[in-house]
Motif scaffolding. Structure first.
Motif, PDB file in Angstrom:
ATOM      1  N   UNK A 151      40.310  60.019  12.343  1.00 35.74           N
ATOM      2  CA  UNK A 151      40.681  59.248  13.530  1.00 35.74           C
ATOM      3  C   UNK A 151      40.739  57.750  13.232  1.00 35.74           C
ATOM      4  N   UNK A 152      39.806  57.280  12.391  1.00 39.24           N
ATOM      5  CA  UNK A 152      39.811  55.865  12.016  1.00 39.24           C
ATOM      6  C   UNK A 152      41.056  55.544  11.199  1.00 39.24           C
ATOM      7  N   UNK A 153      41.399  56.401  10.239  1.00 42.20           N
ATOM      8  CA  UNK A 153      42.570  56.174   9.391  1.00 42.20           C
ATOM      9  C   UNK A 153      43.879  56.241  10.180  1.00 42.20           C
ATOM     10  N   UNK A 154      43.885  56.971  11.281  1.00 42.50           N
ATOM     11  CA  UNK A 154      45.089  57.081  12.119  1.00 42.50           C
ATOM     12  C   UNK A 154      45.091  56.051  13.241  1.00 42.50           C
ATOM     13  N   UNK A 155      44.241  55.049  13.116  1.00 38.37           N
ATOM     14  CA  UNK A 155      44.170  53.952  14.087  1.00 38.37           C
ATOM     15  C   UNK A 155      43.959  54.449  15.514  1.00 38.37           C
ATOM     16  N   UNK A 156      43.066  55.413  15.671  1.00 37.48           N
ATOM     17  CA  UNK A 156      42.762  55.921  16.992  1.00 37.48           C
ATOM     18  C   UNK A 156      41.532  55.253  17.607  1.00 37.48           C
ATOM     19  N   UNK A 157      41.114  54.154  16.992  1.00 38.29           N
ATOM     20  CA  UNK A 157      39.943  53.457  17.521  1.00 38.29           C
ATOM     21  C   UNK A 157      40.223  52.828  18.867  1.00 38.29           C
ATOM     22  N   UNK A 158      39.221  52.786  19.707  1.00 38.54           N
ATOM     23  CA  UNK A 158      39.327  52.222  21.044  1.00 38.54           C
ATOM     24  C   UNK A 158      38.461  50.970  21.146  1.00 38.54           C
ATOM     25  N   UNK A 159      39.002  49.956  21.808  1.00 39.05           N
ATOM     26  CA  UNK A 159      38.263  48.723  22.049  1.00 39.05           C
ATOM     27  C   UNK A 159      37.924  48.643  23.528  1.00 39.05           C
ATOM     28  N   UNK A 160      36.687  48.386  23.881  1.00 42.69           N
ATOM     29  CA  UNK A 160      36.342  48.295  25.299  1.00 42.69           C
ATOM     30  C   UNK A 160      37.162  47.229  26.003  1.00 42.69           C
ATOM     31  N   UNK A 161      37.597  47.525  27.234  1.00 44.42           N
ATOM     32  CA  UNK A 161      38.343  46.548  28.027  1.00 44.42           C
ATOM     33  C   UNK A 161      37.436  45.379  28.381  1.00 44.42           C
ATOM     34  N   UNK A 162      38.067  44.191  28.489  1.00 44.02           N
ATOM     35  CA  UNK A 162      37.276  43.017  28.862  1.00 44.02           C
ATOM     36  C   UNK A 162      36.809  43.176  30.297  1.00 44.02           C
ATOM     37  N   UNK A 163      35.580  42.823  30.521  1.00 42.86           N
ATOM     38  CA  UNK A 163      35.022  42.954  31.861  1.00 42.86           C
ATOM     39  C   UNK A 163      35.726  42.006  32.821  1.00 42.86           C
ATOM     40  N   UNK A 164      36.072  42.502  33.994  1.00 43.56           N
ATOM     41  CA  UNK A 164      36.717  41.666  35.007  1.00 43.56           C
ATOM     42  C   UNK A 164      35.713  40.644  35.518  1.00 43.56           C
ATOM     43  N   UNK A 165      36.179  39.405  35.782  1.00 40.74           N
ATOM     44  CA  UNK A 165      35.254  38.383  36.289  1.00 40.74           C
ATOM     45  C   UNK A 165      34.645  38.811  37.608  1.00 40.74           C
ATOM     46  N   UNK A 166      33.365  38.651  37.712  1.00 40.50           N
ATOM     47  CA  UNK A 166      32.669  39.046  38.933  1.00 40.50           C
ATOM     48  C   UNK A 166      32.883  37.989  40.005  1.00 40.50           C
ATOM     49  N   UNK A 167      33.261  38.422  41.215  1.00 35.76           N
ATOM     50  CA  UNK A 167      33.505  37.513  42.318  1.00 35.76           C
ATOM     51  C   UNK A 167      32.330  37.562  43.283  1.00 35.76           C
ATOM     52  N   UNK A 168      32.068  36.378  43.866  1.00 37.06           N
ATOM     53  CA  UNK A 168      30.990  36.312  44.829  1.00 37.06           C
ATOM     54  C   UNK A 168      31.375  37.054  46.098  1.00 37.06           C
ATOM     55  N   UNK A 169      30.436  37.788  46.642  1.00 38.57           N
ATOM     56  CA  UNK A 169      30.688  38.510  47.882  1.00 38.57           C
ATOM     57  C   UNK A 169      30.457  37.558  49.048  1.00 38.57           C
ATOM     58  N   UNK A 170      31.485  37.361  49.890  1.00 39.71           N
ATOM     59  CA  UNK A 170      31.410  36.433  51.009  1.00 39.71           C
ATOM     60  C   UNK A 170      31.400  37.226  52.301  1.00 39.71           C
ATOM     61  N   UNK A 171      30.650  36.769  53.277  1.00 42.90           N
ATOM     62  CA  UNK A 171      30.609  37.429  54.571  1.00 42.90           C
ATOM     63  C   UNK A 171      32.008  37.498  55.168  1.00 42.90           C
ATOM     64  N   UNK A 172      32.389  38.674  55.723  1.00 42.12           N
ATOM     65  CA  UNK A 172      33.743  38.883  56.231  1.00 42.12           C
ATOM     66  C   UNK A 172      34.078  37.916  57.354  1.00 42.12           C
ATOM     67  N   UNK A 173      33.172  37.714  58.289  1.00 44.37           N
ATOM     68  CA  UNK A 173      33.439  36.788  59.398  1.00 44.37           C
ATOM     69  C   UNK A 173      33.615  35.375  58.905  1.00 44.37           C
ATOM     70  N   UNK A 174      32.864  34.980  57.868  1.00 41.60           N
ATOM     71  CA  UNK A 174      33.023  33.637  57.307  1.00 41.60           C
ATOM     72  C   UNK A 174      34.389  33.477  56.683  1.00 41.60           C
ATOM     73  N   UNK A 175      34.861  34.515  56.000  1.00 41.24           N
ATOM     74  CA  UNK A 175      36.180  34.453  55.376  1.00 41.24           C
ATOM     75  C   UNK A 175      37.271  34.354  56.428  1.00 41.24           C
ATOM     76  N   UNK A 176      37.147  35.124  57.527  1.00 44.84           N
ATOM     77  CA  UNK A 176      38.149  35.060  58.595  1.00 44.84           C
ATOM     78  C   UNK A 176      38.151  33.695  59.258  1.00 44.84           C
ATOM     79  N   UNK A 177      36.958  33.151  59.528  1.00 47.04           N
ATOM     80  CA  UNK A 177      36.874  31.843  60.175  1.00 47.04           C
ATOM     81  C   UNK A 177      37.476  30.760  59.294  1.00 47.04           C
ATOM     82  N   UNK A 178      37.230  30.864  57.959  1.00 50.24           N
ATOM     83  CA  UNK A 178      37.797  29.883  57.031  1.00 50.24           C
ATOM     84  C   UNK A 178      39.316  29.963  57.038  1.00 50.24           C
ATOM     85  N   UNK A 179      39.850  31.167  57.141  1.00 49.67           N
ATOM     86  CA  UNK A 179      41.303  31.329  57.186  1.00 49.67           C
ATOM     87  C   UNK A 179      41.878  30.702  58.450  1.00 49.67           C
ATOM     88  N   UNK A 180      41.188  30.860  59.574  1.00 50.46           N
ATOM     89  CA  UNK A 180      41.664  30.260  60.833  1.00 50.46           C
ATOM     90  C   UNK A 180      41.635  28.748  60.758  1.00 50.46           C
TER      91      UNK A 180
END
Length: 310
Positions: free
Chosen positions: A224-253
């Motif tokens: 498997x190594x000789x046939x280039x079947x090696x797998x590389x882990x995907x880069x971790x997605x940046x973690x986003x801060x969880x914001x209160x839903x009502x705060x997000x709606x009010x900010x949009x308004x």
């Protein structure tokens, strides 16, 4: 070869400085556990199921479960005190016995014994004495805070120490279920079985026996190594801060209230002439449709009145 223990071996008044080396090694192929989706190694966190929180190393203590659900805690200081009392850097041979007196079920792990500094002559003396007597030494040794029973013998040109289980560590064979008692076996069947054993009897050759499964698994990995079947882990997605839903709606308004510069506004947001008597209504996202309808209705009525007077 890595030295894993230094000390001495003694019998009677003879004391020989020695070094221990692991005589065997585990060649099992270790496979990691990956996430099937992104091939990232799975992490195993230390977590308390009662407190539902992760714990650090300094929050962990050792305990012995003496009955189901009840533990006595043993501190590191208590363990160190016991270790200091029982640790001895000496392989003390207490008896000499015949090799045939020990059943292989007691065997545990093998260690090569090499001579320490200025111990070559005494080492050779013990090796020759064991060879000519045909005996093995029964000894006690403490390795990594564990006292063990061991036997000292000669393997090829080297002295070997074989750790063995204490008698109370070997389970009672009577606990094995369904073992038949003495059964009368027909002489014809017995003679045939003995003949087959005689035909398969040979001189033991350690090179003849191989771990076929491990070799096949290694070949699969290499392919498997000789046939280039090696797998590389995907880069971790940046973690986003969880914001209160009502705060997000009010900010949009609030964002819709801010002026957009001199850019031309869309028709839906263009200023409509305020009718006479019309009340100022805040232009918010929530009330946009109602406000526009009220302004349009008022303007239409005013226009119709002017036409009648003309």
């Amino acid at each position: 070869m890595h030295t894993m223990w230094k000390g001495s071996i003694s019998f009677g008044l003879v004391n020989i400085p020695i070094k221990l080396f692991a005589a065997t090694e585990d060649k099992d192929i270790k496979l990691r556990t990956l996430h099937k989706k992104c091939h990232t190694p799975i992490q195993y966190e230390k977590k308390c199921p009662n407190c539902d929180e992760e714990i650090s190393q300094d929050e962990i203590v050792k305990g012995y479960e003496y009955v189901k659900g009840k533990y006595v805690v043993i501190t590191d200081e208590e363990l160190k005190e016991l270790k200091d009392e029982h640790e001895d850097k000496t392989v003390e041979i207490i008896d000499f016995v015949n090799m045939d007196d020990i059943d292989p079920i007691y065997f545990n792990r093998s260690y090569f014994i090499g001579p320490g500094e200025n111990g070559g002559k005494a080492y050779a003396l013990l090796r020759e004495a064991l060879n000519q007597s045909g005996k093995i030494g029964i000894a006690e040794i403490t390795i990594r805070s564990k006292q063990q029973l061991a036997m000292v013998r000669v393997y090829q040109n080297c002295i070997v120490m074989e750790t063995v289980h204490y008698p109370d560590e070997v389970r009672n064979v009577k606990e094995v279920p369904s073992v038949p008692e003495q059964v009368n076996v027909g002489s014809k069947e017995l003679d045939t079985a003995i003949m087959l054993i005689d035909q398969l009897t040979t001189t033991f050759d350690s090179e003849k026996y191989k771990d076929d499964y491990r070799l096949a698994l290694q070949q699969l990995i290499d392919r498997k190594v000789n046939q280039n079947e090696g797998k590389t882990p995907s880069e971790a997605a940046p973690r986003q801060n969880v914001v209160d839903l009502m705060s997000a709606l009010q900010a949009s308004i609030e964002k819709t209230k801010k002026p957009q510069g001199k850019a031309t506004k869309p028709k839906s947001q263009q200023t409509v002439p305020k009718a006479v008597g019309a009340t100022d209504v805040p232009y918010t996202a929530k009330g946009t449709t109602q406000t526009q309808n009220a302004i349009t209705s008022s303007t239409t009525k005013k226009t119709k009145t002017v036409r009648k007077k003309a």
